[in-house]
Design a protein around this motif. Sequence first.
Motif, PDB file in Angstrom:
ATOM      1  N   GLN A   9      42.689  47.580  37.884  1.00  0.00           N
ATOM      2  CA  GLN A   9      43.502  47.462  38.921  1.00  0.00           C
ATOM      3  C   GLN A   9      44.077  46.094  39.285  1.00  0.00           C
ATOM      4  O   GLN A   9      44.963  45.864  40.156  1.00  0.00           O
ATOM      5  N   GLY A  10      43.592  44.894  38.700  1.00  0.00           N
ATOM      6  CA  GLY A  10      43.945  43.532  38.817  1.00  0.00           C
ATOM      7  C   GLY A  10      43.124  43.100  39.671  1.00  0.00           C
ATOM      8  O   GLY A  10      42.160  43.322  39.947  1.00  0.00           O
ATOM      9  N   TYR A  11      43.271  41.929  39.960  1.00  0.00           N
ATOM     10  CA  TYR A  11      42.635  40.892  40.687  1.00  0.00           C
ATOM     11  C   TYR A  11      42.754  41.454  42.080  1.00  0.00           C
ATOM     12  O   TYR A  11      43.756  41.677  42.570  1.00  0.00           O
ATOM     13  N   LEU A  12      41.478  41.200  42.953  1.00  0.00           N
ATOM     14  CA  LEU A  12      41.700  41.577  44.286  1.00  0.00           C
ATOM     15  C   LEU A  12      42.177  40.409  45.065  1.00  0.00           C
ATOM     16  O   LEU A  12      43.089  40.530  46.159  1.00  0.00           O
ATOM     17  N   SER A  13      41.962  39.280  44.405  1.00  0.00           N
ATOM     18  CA  SER A  13      42.575  38.039  44.990  1.00  0.00           C
ATOM     19  C   SER A  13      42.895  36.768  44.088  1.00  0.00           C
ATOM     20  O   SER A  13      41.831  36.766  42.958  1.00  0.00           O
ATOM     21  N   PRO A  14      43.932  36.168  43.745  1.00  0.00           N
ATOM     22  CA  PRO A  14      44.916  36.314  44.715  1.00  0.00           C
ATOM     23  C   PRO A  14      45.775  37.719  44.513  1.00  0.00           C
ATOM     24  O   PRO A  14      45.837  38.025  43.502  1.00  0.00           O
ATOM     25  N   SER A  15      46.592  37.985  45.309  1.00  0.00           N
ATOM     26  CA  SER A  15      47.327  39.154  45.493  1.00  0.00           C
ATOM     27  C   SER A  15      48.895  38.989  45.750  1.00  0.00           C
ATOM     28  O   SER A  15      48.985  37.773  46.207  1.00  0.00           O
ATOM     29  N   ILE A  16      49.542  40.047  45.744  1.00  0.00           N
ATOM     30  CA  ILE A  16      51.066  39.580  46.232  1.00  0.00           C
ATOM     31  C   ILE A  16      51.281  40.379  47.209  1.00  0.00           C
ATOM     32  O   ILE A  16      50.709  41.436  47.833  1.00  0.00           O
TER      33      ILE A  16
END
Length: 150
Positions: A11-18
């Motif tokens: 799902q990608g990184y929790l943080s940093p996010s867009i």
Amino acid sequence: MPLVTDGHPEQGYLSPSILREPYVHRTKTPWLLKEQEICGINSGMLISLSLFKEYRYNEELFLDHVDHDFIRSMRKQKAIIKILNAELNQDLSSFQTDGTKAISRYDILKRDLNVFYKEGWKNRLYYYYVLFRRKGSIFMQTKDWRIWLH
């Protein structure tokens, strides 16, 4: 802010996010984020105390999106946000298999998202979209039909 994972690398990184108004979502390439779209959570973040001379956290928010609201406010104040070369792995309560706990957590999310997305028709539409998506996710994790009543 450090790179924060939560055991779901797909799902990608929790943080940093867009943060592209109105939505906040994960990214798999945080080092490619533009300064005006970077967002994230407070976990592991280093924050200058001088920011708190003028800023106070939004007390209408209880748990969810407190961090994103903080970053959104900092971006409006032109604060400098940098990504650290450090990684944190965080275990979050948002991934539940117990229906009762998941529904309780959803009720908190619903209240806070209502505050975070309160202004403007795009925000309101996105609020309902996020709630519907979260209900579907909770149902898939728990198989508890009661989520559709909330």
